[in-house]
Enzyme design. Sequence first.
Site, mmCIF file in Angstrom:
data_model
loop_
_atom_site.group_PDB
_atom_site.id
_atom_site.type_symbol
_atom_site.label_atom_id
_atom_site.label_comp_id
_atom_site.label_asym_id
_atom_site.label_seq_id
_atom_site.Cartn_x
_atom_site.Cartn_y
_atom_site.Cartn_z
ATOM 1 N NE ARG A 137 30.688 -25.205 -53.151
ATOM 2 C CZ ARG A 137 31.095 -25.777 -52.020
ATOM 3 N NH1 ARG A 137 31.927 -25.137 -51.215
ATOM 4 N NH2 ARG A 137 30.658 -26.967 -51.662
ATOM 5 C CE LYS A 138 24.659 -19.801 -49.777
ATOM 6 N NZ LYS A 138 23.980 -18.919 -48.829
ATOM 7 C CG ASP A 149 15.315 -34.633 -53.787
ATOM 8 O OD1 ASP A 149 15.920 -35.715 -53.657
ATOM 9 O OD2 ASP A 149 15.884 -33.532 -53.660
#
Lengths: 307, 246
Positions: free
Chosen positions: A267-268, A222
């Site tokens: 925005r992704k 992550d």
Amino acid sequence: MSTHAPTRAHVRGHWPACSGARRPRARAGTPRPRRPVIQRVWPKQRRLLQRRGGRAAPESPPPPPARRHPRAGAGAAGAAATEPGGRSRCGARSRWRLEPRGAGAAGSQLGQSKDYALPNASWSQDMLDLYNRFLDMTKDGLWKRIPSYNNILDHIPGKLTYEKRKDTRLFLRSIDAEGAGFEYVMFLNTSEKRVVCLFQPGSYLEGHPGFAHGGSIATIIDSTIGSCAISVAGKVMTANLSIDYVNPVPLGSVVLVDSKADKVEGRKVFLSCKMQSVDGNTLHAEATALFIQLDATKAQKQQASCQ
Amino acid sequence: QVRRGVQGLFRTLQCVKRSGGLLTVCLSRSIQAAGSQLGQSKDYALPNASWSQDMLDLYNRFLDMTKDGLWKRIPSYNNILDHIPGKLTYEKRKDTRLFLRSIDAEGAGFEYVMFLNTSEKRVVCLFQPGSYLEGHPGFAHGGSIATIIDSTIGSCAISVAGKVMTANLSIDYVNPVPLGSVVLVDSKADKVEGRKVFLSCKMQSVDGNTLHAEATGKDVLRVVGGCWALGWELLGRCQNFPISGA
């Protein structure tokens, strides 16, 4: 004369009449015994002796307890205390004598936070070799080493936006003991939209006996993917993280976490990541992720609502 | 030693007059003290001073549910070997720690308790992230959320299928979790196909209004492993464990 009261003027000494013959008188021919002289070597002198590489610096009485310079942060006091020889106790006083002991130490003396993405005693030989290999690649300018602090606010350039909360710590730097938690360095390649992380899990990351916890693998993936997304799209937040665990990671082994940004749609941000062993033979994990670019005003509203 | 433990219990029972939250802490401390005096590892899945009122209320609510016998509180130690019944198989390595119990400072790391319901194949985890789990300023790190979800789902899978290992974990982050808030992590086993176990999980706030994260069902699966001692490479050769409830 002699009927006077007997004086003791003949007795050597100071007034009132007292014998001053405390020191043993030297007999003829023998050297007068000398009192042992305690050599006090102040830290400054000791450092000069060490630097000149002369005879070994003599033992000195323990220096006074370290006082934290007002400008030195928490990291500086810790760094100064652990450095052998105690090079500097205060931040500003020895600033003029900066030695290239590493960016971390220099930074701490100037009142900055300690950079943990640097080699330390717990790093294995594999880790050091890999680190040096990537460090050579940074010389071209294509790759860049990302510094790592133990508070998230140090990573954000505009630090003054939030008041610095002293009691929080970045999750990956929460474990104090050197080498027991996450030992990692990240290298960024902006042109390839790629972030590579060298990761060595410590003994406090145990899940199954002898192997790293699945959550610790998820955490480092992550973080690596997040750094990649931030370099591509600015302020982002994880929306989805999907990890395939292929082989478990033994504690203490070194792995390479290679993440890259696949595409950006509005925005992704879509990214993917691979976690491999140093020799490239073992695939430990594969991941895909979706990050959403944060709207600046929305982020502030969320911050305000939670405080 | 048992006598000392009993004396400790008696002393703490004398402060029964205090408020309910403090009573729970007193009793739990006495249980911990008694346990440690008997030479056992410390059980961290018990209330301590860092727990917020929400956490304590939720804990007491689930504790009441354990009285029927349907729910069971899962103890939590700081070394993985204490969780495995046949502890003598491995020599105990003193220098390793379970990842979720690696942070020493009370209340700064993962504060969690898990409750198991075998009949429903469900594990519920009460989780309060501490200040050392920060990712974005003021919120818990995505990896810490993944860790607690992985642990909860893992406990559920272990109760269903014995020794397991994560094969896939897919998490949708819906809302960020503020540090210090209490969340409920609700995981259940959806289906078991041979050696694969499919589970799903939801992370919600205490009042149930906010969904913080979802670990989707079809992607999350676990492979029922053979023997840990033999290692991952030999898993294919190990016999399948019989699928039975814990």
